[in-house]
Design a protein around this motif. Structure first.
Motif, PDB file in Angstrom:
ATOM      1  N   VAL A 124       0.861  -1.196   0.000  1.00 57.36           N
ATOM      2  CA  VAL A 124       0.000   0.000   0.000  1.00 57.36           C
ATOM      3  C   VAL A 124       0.888   1.234   0.000  1.00 57.36           C
ATOM      4  CG1 VAL A 124      -1.947   1.152   1.099  1.00 57.36           C
ATOM      5  CG2 VAL A 124      -1.625  -1.315   1.439  1.00 57.36           C
ATOM      6  N   ASP A 125       0.875   1.953  -1.111  1.00 58.93           N
ATOM      7  CA  ASP A 125       1.713   3.149  -1.255  1.00 58.93           C
ATOM      8  C   ASP A 125       1.103   4.017  -2.340  1.00 58.93           C
ATOM      9  OD1 ASP A 125       3.852   5.026  -1.883  1.00 58.93           O
ATOM     10  OD2 ASP A 125       5.224   3.643  -0.878  1.00 58.93           O
ATOM     11  N   ASP A 126       0.944   5.302  -2.066  1.00 59.15           N
ATOM     12  CA  ASP A 126       0.306   6.172  -3.059  1.00 59.15           C
ATOM     13  C   ASP A 126       1.224   6.498  -4.235  1.00 59.15           C
ATOM     14  OD1 ASP A 126       1.746   7.742  -1.061  1.00 59.15           O
ATOM     15  OD2 ASP A 126       1.026   9.498  -2.155  1.00 59.15           O
ATOM     16  N   PHE A 156      -1.745  -1.456  -3.922  1.00 59.45           N
ATOM     17  CA  PHE A 156      -2.818  -0.470  -3.915  1.00 59.45           C
ATOM     18  C   PHE A 156      -2.285   0.934  -3.636  1.00 59.45           C
ATOM     19  CE2 PHE A 156      -4.323  -4.593  -2.502  1.00 59.45           C
ATOM     20  CZ  PHE A 156      -5.345  -4.831  -3.418  1.00 59.45           C
ATOM     21  N   SER A 157      -2.940   1.905  -4.244  1.00 61.49           N
ATOM     22  CA  SER A 157      -2.509   3.290  -4.100  1.00 61.49           C
ATOM     23  C   SER A 157      -3.168   3.992  -2.926  1.00 61.49           C
ATOM     24  CB  SER A 157      -2.834   4.065  -5.388  1.00 61.49           C
ATOM     25  OG  SER A 157      -4.236   4.093  -5.619  1.00 61.49           O
ATOM     26  N   ASN A 158      -4.186   3.349  -2.331  1.00 63.46           N
ATOM     27  CA  ASN A 158      -4.863   3.989  -1.203  1.00 63.46           C
ATOM     28  C   ASN A 158      -5.396   2.946  -0.231  1.00 63.46           C
ATOM     29  OD1 ASN A 158      -7.864   3.426  -1.819  1.00 63.46           O
ATOM     30  ND2 ASN A 158      -7.093   4.257  -3.751  1.00 63.46           N
ATOM     31  N   ALA A 159      -5.683   3.394   0.966  1.00 67.55           N
ATOM     32  CA  ALA A 159      -6.083   2.507   2.050  1.00 67.55           C
ATOM     33  C   ALA A 159      -7.455   1.880   1.825  1.00 67.55           C
ATOM     34  CB  ALA A 159      -6.086   3.294   3.363  1.00 67.55           C
ATOM     35  N   ILE A 173      -6.238   9.033   4.020  1.00 65.09           N
ATOM     36  CA  ILE A 173      -6.054   8.097   5.144  1.00 65.09           C
ATOM     37  C   ILE A 173      -4.593   7.678   5.186  1.00 65.09           C
ATOM     38  CG2 ILE A 173      -6.723   5.869   6.150  1.00 65.09           C
ATOM     39  CD1 ILE A 173      -9.349   6.071   4.632  1.00 65.09           C
ATOM     40  N   ASN A 174      -3.875   8.089   6.229  1.00 68.37           N
ATOM     41  CA  ASN A 174      -2.461   7.703   6.308  1.00 68.37           C
ATOM     42  C   ASN A 174      -2.315   6.276   6.846  1.00 68.37           C
ATOM     43  OD1 ASN A 174      -2.400   7.697   9.194  1.00 68.37           O
ATOM     44  ND2 ASN A 174      -1.963   9.893   9.225  1.00 68.37           N
ATOM     45  N   GLY A 175      -1.089   5.802   6.890  1.00 72.89           N
ATOM     46  CA  GLY A 175      -0.853   4.426   7.287  1.00 72.89           C
ATOM     47  C   GLY A 175      -1.344   4.093   8.681  1.00 72.89           C
TER      48      GLY A 175
END
Length: 232
Positions: A8-10, A34-37, A61-63
């Motif tokens: 998971v990383d934008d 995935f680019s978002n949570a 939404i951050n990690g």
């Protein structure tokens, strides 16, 4: 054994880099990146995920917020470009913390830590013995799930067949399906749930456990193949 993982990383560049490292590692199986949570959470709810490579700084939404929203948390390896998040990361019981850019040897060391931790937890579970309780003939019985061979619908009852015996339980197949580990048990027919560790061979119509042939629904062979490959 491979750990099922997601990335998971934008940043599309960082996702590509990490996904390549994952695919090149013999101990990892990439389920998705995935680019978002929000997308990641949907995937995790539908799959058995052992490890998440998680960026901390993401929009919306951050990690950390992402982890706060998970009911069941897999192992986490945080990935970020800033060292100041390290202390907070370990407040979340992180397996490790990688700073960008990620060196291959540092990545491999982090994965080794995750694999070792996974094996340790598995050993502890096996020693304790995962089990369920069933009520049969007015008695409450403790059944170790590793000994269950299959579960079969039997009219208004369910028959639980183990290595030692079998018992009729006034229950539903759905109830057992919810109670048993989805890593080890799969419903292959409307009337059968099987322990995939007990399957000796199978074809398009049957899964064989000992001398017993368990019927497979037409659309279940692919699910069984996937479950067997994941568990090996």
């Amino acid at each position: 054994m491979k750990l099922n993982c997601v990335v998971v990383d934008d940043s599309s560049i960082q996702r590509t880099i990490i996904a390549k490292l994952v695919n090149n590692h013999p101990g990892l199986h990439l389920i998705g990146d995935f680019s978002n949570a929000i997308e990641a959470k949907s995937c995790i709810s539908l799959n058995n995920i052992d490890l998440i490579f998680l960026d901390i700084e993401m929009p919306v939404i951050n990690g950390f917020d992402f982890l706060d929203g998970l009911k069941s948390k897999p192992q986490i390896i945080f990935i970020t470009s800033k060292a100041e998040y390290a202390l907070k990361a370990f407040d979340y019981d992180a397996t490790d913390y990688l700073q960008k850019p990620i060196a291959v040897d540092r990545f491999n060391a982090s994965v080794k830590r995750a694999v070792d931790m996974h094996l340790l937890k598995k050993e502890v579970k096996e020693e304790e013995g995962e089990h369920i309780f069933i009520k049969s003939n007015l008695k409450k019985l403790k059944i170790f799930t590793a000994k269950i061979k299959w579960i079969e619908a039997f009219g208004d009852y369910v028959r639980v067949v183990t290595e030692d015996d079998s018992n009729l339980v006034l229950s539903t197949m759905k109830s057992f399906e919810n109670d048993l580990s989805k890593d080890k048990f799969i419903r292959v027919h409307k009337s059968y749930i099987i322990n995939i560790d007990k399957v000796e061979r199978f074809n398009s119509k049957f899964a064989e456990i000992g001398i017993t042939k368990i019927p497979l629904s037409r659309n279940k062979k692919e699910d069984l193949v996937k479950a067997l490959s994941t568990s090996s």
